[in-house]
Design a protein around this motif. Structure first.
Motif, PDB file in Angstrom:
ATOM      1  N   HIS A   1       1.041  -1.124   0.059  1.00 20.60           N
ATOM      2  CA  HIS A   1       0.157  -0.073  -0.122  1.00 20.60           C
ATOM      3  C   HIS A   1       0.911   1.258   0.016  1.00 20.60           C
ATOM      4  CE1 HIS A   1      -2.549   3.183   2.290  1.00 20.60           C
ATOM      5  NE2 HIS A   1      -3.293   2.660   1.620  1.00 20.60           N
ATOM      6  N   ASP A   2       1.996   1.246   0.723  1.00 26.49           N
ATOM      7  CA  ASP A   2       2.934   2.441   0.814  1.00 26.49           C
ATOM      8  C   ASP A   2       4.240   2.005   1.205  1.00 26.49           C
ATOM      9  OD1 ASP A   2       4.355   4.685   1.330  1.00 26.49           O
ATOM     10  OD2 ASP A   2       2.926   5.388   2.816  1.00 26.49           O
ATOM     11  N   PRO A   3       5.142   1.920   0.211  1.00 27.32           N
ATOM     12  CA  PRO A   3       6.641   1.394   0.608  1.00 27.32           C
ATOM     13  C   PRO A   3       7.349   2.165   1.535  1.00 27.32           C
ATOM     14  CG  PRO A   3       6.427   2.426  -1.693  1.00 27.32           C
ATOM     15  CD  PRO A   3       4.940   2.521  -1.167  1.00 27.32           C
ATOM     16  N   THR A   4       6.972   3.248   2.022  1.00 28.44           N
ATOM     17  CA  THR A   4       7.660   3.911   3.081  1.00 28.44           C
ATOM     18  C   THR A   4       7.109   3.601   4.465  1.00 28.44           C
ATOM     19  OG1 THR A   4       5.892   5.900   3.164  1.00 28.44           O
ATOM     20  CG2 THR A   4       7.854   5.995   1.402  1.00 28.44           C
ATOM     21  N   HIS A   5       6.143   2.615   4.416  1.00 33.50           N
ATOM     22  CA  HIS A   5       5.804   1.974   5.754  1.00 33.50           C
ATOM     23  C   HIS A   5       6.795   1.444   6.363  1.00 33.50           C
ATOM     24  CE1 HIS A   5       3.039  -0.060   8.506  1.00 33.50           C
ATOM     25  NE2 HIS A   5       3.761  -0.908   8.358  1.00 33.50           N
ATOM     26  N   GLN A   6       7.257   1.675   7.935  1.00 30.70           N
ATOM     27  CA  GLN A   6       8.126   1.147   8.570  1.00 30.70           C
ATOM     28  C   GLN A   6       7.578  -0.047   9.297  1.00 30.70           C
ATOM     29  OE1 GLN A   6      11.469   2.115   8.671  1.00 30.70           O
ATOM     30  NE2 GLN A   6      11.192   3.197   7.072  1.00 30.70           N
ATOM     31  N   ARG A   7       6.705   0.044  10.203  1.00 35.05           N
ATOM     32  CA  ARG A   7       6.159  -1.044  11.208  1.00 35.05           C
ATOM     33  C   ARG A   7       4.838  -0.552  11.783  1.00 35.05           C
ATOM     34  NH1 ARG A   7       8.744  -3.652  16.367  1.00 35.05           N
ATOM     35  NH2 ARG A   7       7.471  -5.244  16.709  1.00 35.05           N
TER      36      ARG A   7
END
Length: 260
Positions: free
Chosen positions: A160-166
Protein backbone atom coordinates in the motif's frame (compact mmCIF):
# COMPACT_ATOMS: atom_id res chain seq x y z
CA UNK A 1 13.58 11.16 3.93
CA UNK A 2 11.72 9.17 1.30
CA UNK A 3 8.43 9.33 3.17
CA UNK A 4 8.40 13.15 3.27
CA UNK A 5 9.30 13.32 -0.43
CA UNK A 6 6.52 10.88 -1.29
CA UNK A 7 3.87 12.65 0.78
CA UNK A 8 4.92 16.02 -0.56
CA UNK A 9 3.69 14.84 -3.98
CA UNK A 10 0.33 13.46 -2.83
CA UNK A 11 -0.64 15.97 -0.14
CA UNK A 12 -3.94 16.85 -1.83
CA UNK A 13 -5.03 13.21 -1.51
CA UNK A 14 -4.85 13.49 2.26
CA UNK A 15 -6.64 16.82 2.38
CA UNK A 16 -9.71 15.16 0.84
CA UNK A 17 -9.32 11.65 2.28
CA UNK A 18 -12.40 10.51 4.18
CA UNK A 19 -10.18 8.25 6.29
CA UNK A 20 -8.04 11.16 7.43
CA UNK A 21 -10.78 13.80 7.78
CA UNK A 22 -12.74 12.03 10.51
CA UNK A 23 -13.08 8.73 12.31
CA UNK A 24 -14.52 7.12 15.43
CA UNK A 25 -11.10 7.28 17.08
CA UNK A 26 -10.94 11.07 16.66
CA UNK A 27 -14.36 11.28 18.31
CA UNK A 28 -13.18 8.94 21.07
CA UNK A 29 -10.04 11.01 21.59
CA UNK A 30 -12.08 14.19 22.04
CA UNK A 31 -14.42 12.43 24.45
CA UNK A 32 -11.48 11.09 26.47
CA UNK A 33 -9.43 14.29 26.58
CA UNK A 34 -12.26 16.76 27.06
CA UNK A 35 -12.16 20.42 25.95
CA UNK A 36 -8.76 21.91 25.15
CA UNK A 37 -9.75 25.55 25.61
CA UNK A 38 -6.79 27.77 26.43
CA UNK A 39 -4.25 24.98 26.03
CA UNK A 40 -1.22 24.67 23.73
CA UNK A 41 -1.56 21.84 21.19
CA UNK A 42 0.91 20.31 18.75
CA UNK A 43 0.11 17.78 16.01
CA UNK A 44 3.29 15.94 14.95
CA UNK A 45 3.49 14.60 11.38
CA UNK A 46 0.18 16.38 10.95
CA UNK A 47 -0.26 15.80 7.23
CA UNK A 48 -3.14 17.99 6.07
CA UNK A 49 -3.86 18.78 9.72
CA UNK A 50 -7.23 17.11 10.18
CA UNK A 51 -6.55 16.03 13.77
CA UNK A 52 -5.19 19.41 14.83
CA UNK A 53 -8.08 21.24 13.18
CA UNK A 54 -10.63 19.04 14.93
CA UNK A 55 -9.65 20.99 18.09
CA UNK A 56 -9.76 24.45 16.48
CA UNK A 57 -13.32 25.31 17.50
CA UNK A 58 -12.49 24.63 21.16
CA UNK A 59 -10.35 27.76 21.38
CA UNK A 60 -6.85 26.45 22.12
CA UNK A 61 -4.28 29.07 23.07
CA UNK A 62 -1.91 27.68 20.45
CA UNK A 63 -2.46 25.20 17.63
CA UNK A 64 0.66 23.93 15.86
CA UNK A 65 1.02 21.43 13.03
CA UNK A 66 4.43 19.93 12.28
CA UNK A 67 5.27 17.98 9.14
CA UNK A 68 8.39 17.46 7.01
CA UNK A 69 6.47 17.78 3.71
CA UNK A 70 5.95 21.40 2.58
CA UNK A 71 2.90 20.54 0.47
CA UNK A 72 1.22 18.93 3.46
CA UNK A 73 1.73 22.14 5.44
CA UNK A 74 0.23 24.11 2.55
CA UNK A 75 -2.87 21.91 2.74
CA UNK A 76 -2.95 22.41 6.51
CA UNK A 77 -2.82 26.20 6.14
CA UNK A 78 -5.52 26.15 3.44
CA UNK A 79 -7.89 24.03 5.53
CA UNK A 80 -7.23 26.27 8.54
CA UNK A 81 -8.02 29.36 6.48
CA UNK A 82 -11.28 27.77 5.32
CA UNK A 83 -12.27 27.32 8.96
CA UNK A 84 -10.98 30.67 10.13
CA UNK A 85 -8.55 28.91 12.46
CA UNK A 86 -5.30 30.49 13.60
CA UNK A 87 -2.51 27.93 13.31
CA UNK A 88 1.26 27.63 13.12
CA UNK A 89 2.70 25.37 10.42
CA UNK A 90 6.25 24.16 11.10
CA UNK A 91 8.41 22.10 8.77
CA UNK A 92 10.32 19.49 10.79
CA UNK A 93 10.74 15.76 11.30
CA UNK A 94 9.45 13.85 14.31
CA UNK A 95 12.44 13.40 16.57
CA UNK A 96 13.81 16.82 15.58
CA UNK A 97 11.04 19.05 16.89
CA UNK A 98 12.21 22.68 17.13
CA UNK A 99 10.48 23.66 20.35
CA UNK A 100 11.73 24.17 23.93
CA UNK A 101 11.02 21.58 26.61
CA UNK A 102 7.56 21.85 28.13
CA UNK A 103 6.05 23.90 25.31
CA UNK A 104 2.69 22.09 25.05
CA UNK A 105 -0.19 20.71 27.08
CA UNK A 106 -1.13 18.19 24.39
CA UNK A 107 1.06 16.60 21.74
CA UNK A 108 -0.60 14.23 19.29
CA UNK A 109 0.07 12.17 16.20
CA UNK A 110 -2.35 10.19 14.05
CA UNK A 111 -1.73 7.69 11.24
CA UNK A 112 1.92 8.73 11.04
CA UNK A 113 4.23 6.98 13.54
CA UNK A 114 4.28 3.79 11.47
CA UNK A 115 6.46 5.84 9.09
CA UNK A 116 8.96 6.92 11.75
CA UNK A 117 12.39 5.27 11.25
CA UNK A 118 13.16 5.59 14.99
CA UNK A 119 9.94 5.40 16.98
CA UNK A 120 11.62 5.56 20.40
CA UNK A 121 13.48 8.76 19.51
CA UNK A 122 10.33 10.38 18.10
CA UNK A 123 8.23 9.49 21.15
CA UNK A 124 10.96 10.71 23.51
CA UNK A 125 11.08 14.02 21.64
CA UNK A 126 7.30 14.40 21.77
CA UNK A 127 7.33 13.62 25.48
CA UNK A 128 10.03 16.26 25.97
CA UNK A 129 7.63 18.91 24.68
CA UNK A 130 5.03 18.15 27.35
CA UNK A 131 4.50 20.26 30.40
CA UNK A 132 4.06 18.35 33.70
CA UNK A 133 0.61 16.78 33.52
CA UNK A 134 0.60 17.17 29.74
CA UNK A 135 -0.66 14.40 27.46
CA UNK A 136 0.71 12.60 24.43
CA UNK A 137 -2.07 11.10 22.29
CA UNK A 138 -1.32 8.63 19.51
CA UNK A 139 -3.65 6.96 17.04
CA UNK A 140 -1.81 4.68 14.66
CA UNK A 141 -1.92 1.45 12.68
CA UNK A 142 -1.86 -1.54 15.01
CA UNK A 143 0.31 -4.60 14.63
CA UNK A 144 -0.92 -8.06 15.56
CA UNK A 145 0.39 -10.35 18.30
CA UNK A 146 0.24 -13.41 16.04
CA UNK A 147 3.41 -13.45 13.92
CA UNK A 148 1.80 -14.90 10.78
CA UNK A 149 -1.08 -12.45 10.88
CA UNK A 150 1.30 -9.60 11.60
CA UNK A 151 3.46 -10.63 8.64
CA UNK A 152 0.43 -10.50 6.35
CA UNK A 153 -0.53 -7.11 7.75
CA UNK A 154 2.99 -5.81 7.18
CA UNK A 155 3.07 -7.10 3.61
CA UNK A 156 -0.22 -5.40 2.80
CA UNK A 157 0.95 -2.11 4.31
CA UNK A 158 4.24 -2.23 2.39
CA UNK A 159 2.39 -2.80 -0.87
CA UNK A 160 0.00 0.00 0.00
CA UNK A 161 2.83 2.40 0.88
CA UNK A 162 6.50 1.39 0.53
CA UNK A 163 7.56 4.06 3.06
CA UNK A 164 5.73 2.13 5.80
CA UNK A 165 8.13 1.07 8.55
CA UNK A 166 6.14 -0.97 11.04
CA UNK A 167 2.78 -1.26 12.77
CA UNK A 168 3.27 -1.70 16.51
CA UNK A 169 1.17 -3.78 18.86
CA UNK A 170 -0.69 -2.16 21.73
CA UNK A 171 1.75 -3.64 24.26
CA UNK A 172 4.67 -2.22 22.29
CA UNK A 173 3.07 1.21 22.29
CA UNK A 174 2.52 1.10 26.06
CA UNK A 175 6.14 0.10 26.60
CA UNK A 176 7.38 2.84 24.28
CA UNK A 177 5.47 5.54 26.14
CA UNK A 178 6.59 4.13 29.49
CA UNK A 179 10.20 4.22 28.29
CA UNK A 180 9.71 7.92 27.49
CA UNK A 181 8.72 8.53 31.10
CA UNK A 182 4.95 8.68 30.58
CA UNK A 183 2.17 6.96 32.46
CA UNK A 184 -0.40 5.33 30.15
CA UNK A 185 -3.95 5.52 31.56
CA UNK A 186 -5.60 4.93 28.17
CA UNK A 187 -4.70 2.12 25.76
CA UNK A 188 -7.29 0.78 23.33
CA UNK A 189 -6.58 -1.75 20.61
CA UNK A 190 -8.60 -3.14 17.69
CA UNK A 191 -10.01 0.25 16.72
CA UNK A 192 -11.02 1.10 13.16
CA UNK A 193 -10.73 4.38 11.29
CA UNK A 194 -13.40 3.12 8.87
CA UNK A 195 -15.79 0.67 10.58
CA UNK A 196 -17.63 0.05 7.29
CA UNK A 197 -14.33 -0.54 5.50
CA UNK A 198 -12.52 1.28 2.71
CA UNK A 199 -12.59 -0.55 -0.66
CA UNK A 200 -9.11 -1.60 -1.77
CA UNK A 201 -9.39 0.60 -4.84
CA UNK A 202 -10.08 3.71 -2.75
CA UNK A 203 -7.48 2.71 -0.14
CA UNK A 204 -4.88 2.60 -2.89
CA UNK A 205 -6.11 5.84 -4.48
CA UNK A 206 -5.52 7.77 -1.26
CA UNK A 207 -1.91 6.58 -1.03
CA UNK A 208 -1.30 6.62 -4.81
CA UNK A 209 -0.18 3.01 -4.49
CA UNK A 210 -0.45 2.34 -8.22
CA UNK A 211 -2.18 -0.34 -10.28
CA UNK A 212 0.52 -2.97 -9.80
CA UNK A 213 0.43 -2.63 -6.02
CA UNK A 214 -3.37 -2.71 -5.98
CA UNK A 215 -3.37 -5.94 -7.98
CA UNK A 216 -0.78 -7.48 -5.67
CA UNK A 217 -2.87 -6.51 -2.61
CA UNK A 218 -5.97 -8.12 -4.11
CA UNK A 219 -4.02 -11.28 -4.94
CA UNK A 220 -2.58 -11.50 -1.44
CA UNK A 221 -5.99 -10.98 0.15
CA UNK A 222 -7.54 -13.63 -2.10
CA UNK A 223 -4.88 -16.15 -1.08
CA UNK A 224 -4.88 -15.32 2.65
CA UNK A 225 -6.57 -17.68 5.15
CA UNK A 226 -10.03 -16.34 6.06
CA UNK A 227 -9.07 -16.41 9.73
CA UNK A 228 -6.20 -14.02 9.06
CA UNK A 229 -8.52 -11.58 7.33
CA UNK A 230 -11.03 -11.84 10.18
CA UNK A 231 -8.27 -11.07 12.68
CA UNK A 232 -7.40 -7.92 10.74
CA UNK A 233 -11.05 -6.90 10.35
CA UNK A 234 -10.89 -7.19 6.56
CA UNK A 235 -14.18 -8.19 4.92
CA UNK A 236 -14.93 -9.44 1.44
CA UNK A 237 -18.02 -8.38 -0.48
CA UNK A 238 -18.18 -10.02 -3.89
CA UNK A 239 -14.89 -9.25 -5.64
CA UNK A 240 -14.03 -6.33 -3.37
CA UNK A 241 -12.24 -6.28 -0.04
CA UNK A 242 -13.00 -3.68 2.63
CA UNK A 243 -10.11 -2.40 4.74
CA UNK A 244 -11.03 -1.09 8.24
CA UNK A 245 -7.67 0.72 8.72
CA UNK A 246 -7.13 -1.07 12.00
CA UNK A 247 -5.60 1.14 14.69
CA UNK A 248 -4.89 1.53 18.37
CA UNK A 249 -5.15 4.61 20.57
CA UNK A 250 -2.81 5.34 23.46
CA UNK A 251 -2.59 8.36 25.73
CA UNK A 252 0.47 8.99 27.89
CA UNK A 253 0.65 11.53 30.72
CA UNK A 254 3.80 13.29 31.89
CA UNK A 255 4.05 12.99 35.68
CA UNK A 256 3.61 16.15 37.71
CA UNK A 257 6.78 17.63 39.14
CA UNK A 258 7.50 16.45 42.65
CA UNK A 259 6.74 18.94 45.40
CA UNK A 260 9.17 19.35 48.28
Amino acid sequence: MLSSQRFDKIASNFATSEVHRSSPTIDALHETLGPQTGRALCDVACGAGHLALSFAAQGPARLVGVDPAPSMLEEFRALADDRGAKVEAVEAFAGELPFPDGSFDLVMSRLAPHHFPDLAAAVADMARLLRPGGQLAVIDLEGHEDQEIDALNHELEMLHDPTHQRSYTLDEWIQCLNDAGLNVPVARGSQAESPTGVPVKRWCEIASSGTEAEQAIRQRLTEAPPGHLDALGIRRTGREFLIPVRTCMVIGVKPLAETR
